[in-house]
Design an enzyme around this catalytic site. Structure first.
Site, mmCIF file in Angstrom:
data_model
loop_
_atom_site.group_PDB
_atom_site.id
_atom_site.type_symbol
_atom_site.label_atom_id
_atom_site.label_comp_id
_atom_site.label_asym_id
_atom_site.label_seq_id
_atom_site.Cartn_x
_atom_site.Cartn_y
_atom_site.Cartn_z
ATOM 1 N N ASP A 230 0.834 -1.192 0.000
ATOM 2 C CA ASP A 230 0.000 0.000 0.000
ATOM 3 C C ASP A 230 0.876 1.252 0.000
ATOM 4 O OD1 ASP A 230 -2.694 1.255 0.383
ATOM 5 O OD2 ASP A 230 -1.781 1.933 2.256
ATOM 6 N N GLU A 279 14.885 -15.357 -0.405
ATOM 7 C CA GLU A 279 15.324 -16.457 0.450
ATOM 8 C C GLU A 279 14.298 -17.588 0.493
ATOM 9 O OE1 GLU A 279 16.045 -15.029 4.341
ATOM 10 O OE2 GLU A 279 17.464 -13.468 3.716
#
Length: 564
Positions: A230, A279
């Site tokens: 956002d 990751e």
């Protein structure tokens, strides 16, 4: 922080194997169709009039059958709901009105079991004024380390009675509110680019970055497949918070780089975030809500070491006009190609008037409209615009209910409105409630199948005739058009991913392009047009007559052909 952390058992992190079950192909996000769920308006499981996570979970088979690839959930975090959950008090807790962390865990797992991915909203520009950090900042007073995590400043004027600068809130009025200090005296001011209940974080403070990196890992460990960010263009403010010097600032939004929006420093944040995301297995993604002056600046957010996608607001704001559409399509594809990112296409969301109503009105009225317009015309154009959007290379977003052809509810009584912008002068129009009315599932019932206890915003009479029940299996219905289009899109190798279209000659007011064996023709005019018949018709939003190698395409109609 919420007691939910200790009261509820910690959900078991989703395993890599579970995440892998939703992976059908690499780079799934490049051509994904992503469905936005506004949780309070999707489905209510407990009859309190408010949608919730369990309601969404029960409706996941519907989304699977619709044919979308992923579900983006608007905020469901613990929040006082001053701005419908975009004022977050606790980023690691579910607001009780929506359920619990265990409900979120179950929803993610069920979605993965159906082959659906889950993207959650992240709100990093500001918190709620009920966030523990902000409450501590107020209590500790001027000069405290806690205040450095937000933008607290002394006021101007003889007694500090004027705001620190001239910035205006997006919701109207000044972007600053003065606090009462612990000793009861008028004190410093804090920055809020939106509602006063949404103080902006100071991203120059290292604790803010540390906290959000931890929040990312919390939800990634829960198994979410990505984040919609956002106000991704916010967060970083120009050094010194300089005056803007214009008292009609809102008219400049989206037209210029502002001292509080689209600052270059945001990109350093996203490079750090991308390292975390990479990751994790399962191709998790970031999607930016970035209002920028040009699509070229939007492309900065999706460079290879930053975010994966960015909403294409330039496309959303384009009129149903062939020349305008071709211009924004070309500019979008040209801007995304050098950074290797997919284009995105979107027609509606929780912040703008539904496109079935926007297209029912004359151009030039903006994206928040309080006029019903010509309903039949608007729906016809909306259906055609959807087929055009789904034929373009890249990823597409569908806002809940647009697959039902829902119009905006433009006649909500003032006393039921809840959009905070509606109650502040000179800000946004404040008519976002009209696109947030709970969607209808059945022909009858107190809330047309939304729940057993009514709905938090009143639904219009006749809403049931637009319901999922009414449209399912009905030839020519908007719902069946979406289902068919998404099925064809999935089956056609030349649709979806890619970065270019081959424009074909076409009459004025008509778009025609080829992608391999696939051809799309969109007639944006109010009259039928004659074009070559490009092969076998795959789908159209109106009947197409073919004779002698030519096709007569009705007004406001899009047609898909294949030569294969």
């Amino acid at each position: 922080m919420s007691q939910q952390h200790s009261a509820a058992p910690a959900p078991t992190p989703t395993t890599d194997a579970a995440v892998a079950t939703v992976a059908r192909r690499r780079d799934w996000w490049r051509d994904a169709v992503i469905y936005q769920v506004y949780p309070r308006s999707f489905a209510d499981s407990n009859g309190d009039g408010m949608g919730d996570l369990e309601g969404i979970r029960a409706r996941l088979p519907y989304l699977h059958d619709l044919g979308v690839d992923a579900v983006w959930l608007s905020p469901f975090y613990a929040s006082p709901q001053a701005d419908a959950g975009y004022d977050v008090a606790d980023y690691r807790a579910v607001d009780p009105m929506f359920g619990t962390l265990l409900d979120a865990d179950a929803l993610i797992r069920d979605a993965h079991g159906l082959g659906l991915r889950i993207i959650v909203d992240l709100v990093p520009n500001h918190s709620s004024d009920q966030h523990e950090w902000f409450k501590r900042a107020l209590a500790e007073g001027p000069g405290s380390p806690s205040r450095d995590r937000y933008h607290f400043r002394p006021g101007k004027g003889e007694n500090g009675e004027l705001p620190p600068n001239d910035w205006e809130s997006i919701f109207g009025g000044p972007a600053w509110t003065r606090v009462t200090e612990p000793d009861g005296t008028p004190g410093e001011w804090y920055l809020h680019l939106f509602a006063p209940e949404q103080p902006d974080f100071n991203w120059e403070h290292p604790a803010v970055g540390d906290e959000f990196r931890s929040i990312l890992r919390f939800w990634l460990d829960m198994g979410v497949d990505g984040f919609r960010i956002d106000v991704a263009h916010g967060m970083v403010k120009a050094e010194g918070l300089p005056d803007l010097g214009d008292h009609e600032q809102l008219k400049l939004l989206g037209n210029d780089v502002m001292p509080f929006f689209d600052q270059d420093g945001v990109h350093d944040i996203y490079r750090q975030w991308r390292l975390i995301l990479d990751e994790y297995s399962g191709e998790r993604i970031f999607v930016a809500e970035a209002w920028t002056p040009t699509v070229e600046r939007t492309a900065h957010y999706v460079r290879p070491d930053e975010l994966h996608q960015a909403f294409n607001f330039q496309y959303l704001g384009t009129h149903w006009d062939a020349e305008e559409l071709r211009t924004v399509i070309d500019r979008t594809l040209d801007a995304m190609r050098p950074v290797g990112a997919p284009a995105t296409w979107v027609l509606s969301n929780h912040d703008v008037t539904r496109h079935a109503t926007r297209f029912a009105n004359p151009p030039g009225l903006g994206t928040q409209i309080r006029l019903a317009g010509d309903r039949e015309l608007g729906l016809r154009r909306a259906r055609a615009a959807t087929l055009l959007m789904l034929a373009l290379p890249g990823s597409a977003y569908v806002y809940q209910g647009e697959e039902l052809g829902l119009p905006d509810v433009v006649d909500l009584p003032d006393e039921v409105r809840q959009d905070p912008a509606y109650f502040r002068g000179a800000g946004q129009d404040g008519y976002r409630d009209g696109c947030r009315v709970p969607i209808p599932w059945t022909r009858e019932g107190s809330s047309y199948g939304f729940g057993d206890g009514g709905s938090w915003l009143p639904q219009p009479e006749g809403w049931g005739e637009l319901s999922v029940e009414a449209q399912t299996g009905t030839p020519g219905s908007t719902l069946e058009l979406y289902r068919s289009a998404l099925a064809v899109r999935r089956d056609q190798a030349d649709l979806g991913a890619g970065d270019a279209v081959e424009w074909l000659p076409a009459p004025e007011g008509v778009l025609a392009f080829r992608r391999g064996d696939f051809v799309c023709v969109a007639n944006t005019t109010g009259e039928p047009v004659t074009v070559p018949a490009y092969g076998r018709v795959l789908i159209a939003n109106a009947e197409v007559a073919e004779t002698g190698g030519e096709a007569r395409v009705p007004a406001d109609t899009t047609v898909w052909w294949t030569a294969g």
